[in-house]
Each structure stands twice: as structure tokens, then as C-alpha cells.
Write an enzyme that holds these catalytic residues in place. Structure first.
Site, PDB file in Angstrom:
ATOM      1  N   LYS A 239      40.033  44.497  44.406  1.00 62.70           N
ATOM      2  CA  LYS A 239      38.605  44.056  43.546  1.00 62.70           C
ATOM      3  C   LYS A 239      37.632  45.030  43.957  1.00 62.70           C
ATOM      4  O   LYS A 239      37.549  45.872  44.908  1.00 62.70           O
ATOM      5  CB  LYS A 239      37.976  42.814  44.203  1.00 62.70           C
ATOM      6  CG  LYS A 239      38.838  41.450  43.654  1.00 62.70           C
ATOM      7  CD  LYS A 239      38.098  40.082  44.262  1.00 62.70           C
ATOM      8  CE  LYS A 239      38.973  38.799  43.938  1.00 62.70           C
ATOM      9  NZ  LYS A 239      39.006  38.534  42.386  1.00 62.70           N
ATOM     10  N   ARG A 313      47.094  31.125  41.323  1.00 68.18           N
ATOM     11  CA  ARG A 313      48.225  30.470  40.737  1.00 68.18           C
ATOM     12  C   ARG A 313      49.374  30.615  41.319  1.00 68.18           C
ATOM     13  O   ARG A 313      50.272  29.622  41.149  1.00 68.18           O
ATOM     14  CB  ARG A 313      48.162  30.869  39.120  1.00 68.18           C
ATOM     15  CG  ARG A 313      48.728  32.391  38.865  1.00 68.18           C
ATOM     16  CD  ARG A 313      48.108  32.901  37.420  1.00 68.18           C
ATOM     17  NE  ARG A 313      46.704  33.260  37.582  1.00 68.18           N
ATOM     18  CZ  ARG A 313      46.146  33.709  36.563  1.00 68.18           C
ATOM     19  NH1 ARG A 313      46.834  33.895  35.505  1.00 68.18           N
ATOM     20  NH2 ARG A 313      44.957  34.027  36.365  1.00 68.18           N
TER      21      ARG A 313
HETATM   22  N1  BES Z   1      39.450  34.119  43.020  1.00 68.69           N
HETATM   23  C1  BES Z   1      39.495  34.810  41.707  1.00 68.69           C
HETATM   24  C2  BES Z   1      38.645  34.227  40.611  1.00 68.69           C
HETATM   25  C3  BES Z   1      37.241  34.122  40.523  1.00 68.69           C
HETATM   26  C4  BES Z   1      36.502  35.221  40.543  1.00 68.69           C
HETATM   27  C5  BES Z   1      36.637  32.915  40.740  1.00 68.69           C
HETATM   28  C6  BES Z   1      35.250  35.097  40.465  1.00 68.69           C
HETATM   29  C7  BES Z   1      35.409  32.771  40.853  1.00 68.69           C
HETATM   30  C8  BES Z   1      34.514  34.135  40.593  1.00 68.69           C
HETATM   31  C9  BES Z   1      40.876  34.834  41.418  1.00 68.69           C
HETATM   32  O1  BES Z   1      41.796  35.046  42.267  1.00 68.69           O
HETATM   33  C10 BES Z   1      40.965  36.185  40.500  1.00 68.69           C
HETATM   34  O2  BES Z   1      40.654  37.155  41.055  1.00 68.69           O
HETATM   35  N2  BES Z   1      41.434  36.042  39.055  1.00 68.69           N
HETATM   36  C11 BES Z   1      41.380  37.059  38.393  1.00 68.69           C
HETATM   37  C12 BES Z   1      42.624  36.862  37.431  1.00 68.69           C
HETATM   38  C13 BES Z   1      43.011  38.065  36.669  1.00 68.69           C
HETATM   39  C14 BES Z   1      43.540  39.147  37.467  1.00 68.69           C
HETATM   40  C15 BES Z   1      44.056  37.653  35.538  1.00 68.69           C
HETATM   41  C16 BES Z   1      40.357  36.998  37.496  1.00 68.69           C
HETATM   42  O3  BES Z   1      39.817  35.972  37.011  1.00 68.69           O
HETATM   43  O4  BES Z   1      39.547  38.244  37.154  1.00 68.69           O
HETATM   44 ZN    ZN Z   2      42.218  37.091  42.987  1.00 66.36          ZN
END
Ligand code: BES
Ligand code: ZN
Ligand code: ZN
Length: 459
Positions: A239, A313
Site C-alpha cells: 500500500k 477475502r
Molecule cells: N483492508 C483493505 C480495505 C480497506 C481499505 C478498508 C481502506 C477500509 C479502508 C483491504 O484489504 C484492501 O486492501 N482491499 C483492496 C482490494 C483491492 C486490491 C481489490 C482495496 O479495497 O483497495
Molecule cells: Zn488489503
């Protein structure tokens, strides 16, 4: 929680009024009081208040402007504004509210009194509110449950990794005579939780599957699953700094289901409760799972990893599969699963998905009633094509970035038995800014809605 409320003692009344009621009330007062209120500029504006002195200059009563948006946050702004002392809600206000509304009113006071004191003492209000005896069990249980979510989410990962999360579940279980089983580290492989292991294996703190169970086995099964990513770096698909900053909260789903489980046990709902928390850190190391890897799951389906940041997931797939093995009559999962759910609905509205319209409707209605709203998004089956993989049974990310909350939910649905009524809640678990009763930081969003629904269903 105990400190925000009083059970007995000399207290000053708080009278809640709207503009019309203030006019009527002023009409019944002497000229001194009328002048005082006028000079104070008090017009019963929502959220404002006015301290009324007695003859000797002592505090005689508090007037407070009513909100028209519901009772929950009515007292929240008062909490910090009142001088040190004991208070009670005027009997006329108590009489005009239904028991459920009164519960909300007092809960709002409790929620406003929350402080996260683990690393430094935060200044708290000095006012205490008399809590009527009949309301005490529900108000204190709900306040404690919401504090649990906030505390868990606010605690940094250094002090709340998978082991500490497991210990916190054990601690909760001990107060209710529940059992806890923990599958940890490489045991996840021998016990067939390969997806949890794949995501968590790169961290020096071992991944685990935490299982709490409670209640007679012949009762109807209620199963809860919560995403317990104690920190989400994104993995090799790392990230950005901004994206990572709040990721200690990525175990928010686990905190929500623990709070719900606690309430279920505290109120002794006639269910067999099973709680599953896959707890991991999504870390970066030489042995991390990679983009392009295909990993096995407990269900037997193979998953192609398109992005290691879609880890929630992946771990939930094994936990949901395990939960379905008990054949529950209701299965609920909570997860801070997607940024896409936040783009769609903002920070305050968790997205709800369900394969059962009746349960979904009940939850949405319950959320409205307790000012803990949820918004339903569809499990739009045609979008299943977006998570198809050429070389595995499915992919953990969609080909298109659009509808990301939906494709994540559809991924989870692959691991839920068709005949099992299931609800998935994609929540933010966080307040970005301070509002009265809602301090910035960890927050329960959707937790009280679920409890209110279960309360009607099981009592
Ligand atoms: N934990 C995050 C989702 C998230 C991010 C929740 C910011 C609340 C605030 C999750 O694991 C994630 O990073 N999801 C990605 C999925 C993508 C790579 C398909 C997302 O939502 O960007
Ligand atoms: Zn994530
Ligand atoms: Zn995550």
C-alpha cells in the site's frame, strides 16, 4: 463505562426542550428565570444548553435543546459541556419516550464518555448521569460492547497482533464460560486452513484461526466470522503510506463480531454460538504469498492471487467454509473488506450483502431503529464472471475495478453453503473526525443493528 453513570444520589435535572416547548415552559416561569434564559441567548437550538441558577446561585437545572434526528446523540454534546456533578433526565422527558428510545438516549451519554487511555490519560467530562435501574443492563452492556470495538481497533498492532487478539478472545470467553480453540502457525496446514496460512505466513507473529463456542449444542446455530487482519501492509502489492496509515484497524471485523458475541452471551440468547476469527498480519517477507500464486482453500477451490492486498477475502474463505460445517441457521460476517464500499457509501454506512431478503430486511430495519444504519448492496450474480480465473477456480480480485465491494462479496459467497442464510457486512470501523458521541478513531458501525435484530429474533 461505570464512571459516566450514577446509580443514586442528589442530582440536577436536565430538561430537554424544542423551541415550542421552551416558549411554553418560559410562560410558566418567573420574570427572573425568563430574563436569565433570554440573556443567555438560549433558544433551544439542537445541541445547545443553558445552566439555570437557583436563589443561592447554585445550579438548579439544565435546559437543553432537543435534536429532531433521534435520541441517540441527544445527550452526547452535553456530556463535556456540563459542570462537575450528578444529573438526571427530567421525569417529563422520561415519560414522553418509549423504553427503546430511553435506552438510546442514555447510551449516547455512555458513548460520549469513551476515552482511549492506554497510552496517555485523555481529559474526560466530570458530569455523571443517573441511570434508571431498569435501563442499566442494556445500556451498560451496549456501552461496554461499543467500547470493546473502539479499544481493540484503537490499539496499535505492536500491542495487538494475532496472539494478543487471541488472548483477548480467551479473556472474553472466560467471563461467560465459553470454549476457545486456537489453530496456530503451521498447524493451520495440518488442520486444513491453507488460505489463512498463505496470507499470514510472512509475519514473524504466526497466523491463527480462533474459534469461540458457547451454548448447548442442540440449540439453533448462530455463527459469526470476523476479518482479523491485525495489520494490512498490502503484502507484496504494498500500500501507499497514506493507504497503510490506518491499517491497524483491519481487524475491525473481528472486533465487531466479538462485541456481538459478548452481547449474545450476556443476554443468554437461546443459540449455539460459534465465532471464528482468522487472525493474521498481511506482511512482506521472502516467504510472502505472491501475485500470480494459486493457493488452495479449505473448501477445495483454488484461488489465483491477482493482488496480495485483497487478503481479507482470502482468509475469510477458510473461516466461512469452517463456519458452514456447523450448518448454522444464521451466518454473519463483518470485515473491513474494501475501499470500494467506502467510495460507494462513505465512512458511516456499512454495506450489507445477503442471500436472504428477509434477514436483510430485518437488519436494515433494526439499524434504522437504533440509529446504526446499514445500506444493502446486491450480490449481483452476473458479476461473478469478473472474478473468474483462467488457471484457478476463481481470482481474488476482479478484472474491472468497478463494483469492488460487490465482487469481494461474490468471492465470499463462493465459500458459503447455498442453503445457509448469510449476511456479509463491509464496514469502515472508524470515525475520521470527532463528532459528539463519536470520537475519531475506532468505531462500531453495524454492530448495534445486528444486536437489535438478534434481540427481536431470539427473545
Ligand atoms: N483492508 C483493505 C480495505 C480497506 C481499505 C478498508 C481502506 C477500509 C479502508 C483491504 O484489504 C484492501 O486492501 N482491499 C483492496 C482490494 C483491492 C486490491 C481489490 C482495496 O479495497 O483497495
Ligand atoms: Zn488489503
Ligand atoms: Zn485488509
Amino acid at each position: 463505562m461505570a464512571s459516566a453513570f450514577l446509580q443514586r444520589g442528589q442530582t440536577t435535572p436536565i430538561l430537554l426542550l424544542d423551541r415550542t416547548e421552551l416558549r411554553r415552559w418560559l410562560g410558566q416561569q418567573n420574570v427572573t428565570t425568563r430574563r436569565w434564559v433570554e440573556n443567555a441567548g438560549f433558544t433551544a437550538k439542537p445541541g445547545s444548553h443553558c445552566l439555570l441558577p437557583g436563589r443561592g446561585g447554585e445550579l438548579k437545572a439544565v435546559l437543553a435543546g432537543k435534536r429532531d434526528s433521534g435520541p441517540l446523540y441527544q445527550l452526547s454534546s452535553l456530556y463535556k459541556g456540563l459542570p462537575k456533578g450528578g444529573y438526571h433526565i427530567a421525569p417529563e422527558n422520561q415519560d414522553e419516550l418509549l423504553p427503546a428510545e430511553l435506552e438510546q438516549l442514555f447510551l449516547g451519554w455512555g458513548l460520549a464518555a469513551y476515552r482511549f487511555n492506554r497510552y496517555k490519560r485523555q481529559s474526560a467530562g466530570k458530569a455523571r448521569l443517573l441511570l434508571p435501574k431498569a435501563l442499566k443492563p442494556a445500556v451498560s452492556a451496549l456501552t461496554d460492547a461499543q467500547y470493546l470495538v473502539r479499544d481493540w481497533v484503537n490499539t496499535p498492532t505492536e500491542d495487538f497482533g494475532p496472539d494478543e487478539l487471541a488472548a483477548a478472545v480467551v479473556q472474553q470467553a472466560e467471563s461467560f464460560g465459553a470454549d476457545v480453540g486456537i489453530v496456530r502457525g503451521d498447524e493451520l496446514l495440518t488442520q486444513n486452513f491453507p488460505a489463512v496460512h498463505a496470507v499470514g505466513r510472512a509475519c514473524t507473529r504466526p497466523p491463527q484461526l480462533i474459534h469461540l463456542s458457547w451454548g448447548d449444542e442442540d440449540r439453533p446455530g448462530l455463527s459469526l466470522v470476523g476479518k482479523g487482519v491485525c495489520f494490512d501492509t498490502g503484502g507484496l502489492d504494498i500500500k501507499s503510506a497514506v493507504g497503510m496509515l490506518k491499517m491497524k484497524k483491519d481487524m475491525g471485523g473481528a472486533a465487531h463480531v466479538m462485541a456481538i458475541a459478548r452481547l449474545v452471551m450476556q443476554f443468554q440468547f437461546p443459540v449455539r454460538l460459534n465465532l471464528f476469527i482468522p487472525a493474521v498480519e498481511n506482511s512482506i517477507a521472502g516467504n510472502a504469498y505472491r501475485p500470480g500464486d494459486v493457493i488452495p482453500t479449505r473448501r477445495g477451490k483454488t484461488v489465483e492471487i491477482g493482488n496480495t492486498d485483497a487478503e481479507g477475502r482470502v482468509i475469510l474463505s477458510d473461516a466461512l467454509t469452517r463456519a458452514c460445517e456447523d450448518n448454522p441457521e444464521l451466518l454473519l460476517d463483518f470485515a473491513t473488506l474494501t475501499g470500494a464500499a467506502r467510495v460507494a457509501l462513505g465512512t458511516d454506512l456499512p454495506a450489507l450483502f445477503s442471500n436472504d431478503d428477509e434477514v436483510a430486511g430485518g437488519l436494515l430495519a433494526a439499524g434504522e431503529q437504533v440509529e446504526d444504519p446499514l445500506w444493502q448492496l446486491p450480490l449481483h450474480q452476473p458479476y461473478r464472471r469478473l472474478i473468474a480465473s483462467k488457471i484457478a477456480d476463481l481470482a481474488n480480485v476482479a478484472k474491472s475495478g468497478f463494483g469492488g465491494a460487490i465482487t469481494a462479496a461474490l468471492f465470499l459467497q463462493h465459500f458459503v453453503g447455498r442453503q445457509i442464510p448469510w449476511v456479509h457486512v463491509d464496514t469502515y470501523a472508524w470515525n475520521d473526525a470527532d463528532r459528539s458521541g463519536r470520537p475519531s478513531g475506532g468505531e462500531a458501525l453495524g454492530m448495534r443493528a445486528v444486536f437489535h435484530y438478534l434481540r427481536a429474533r431470539y427473545r
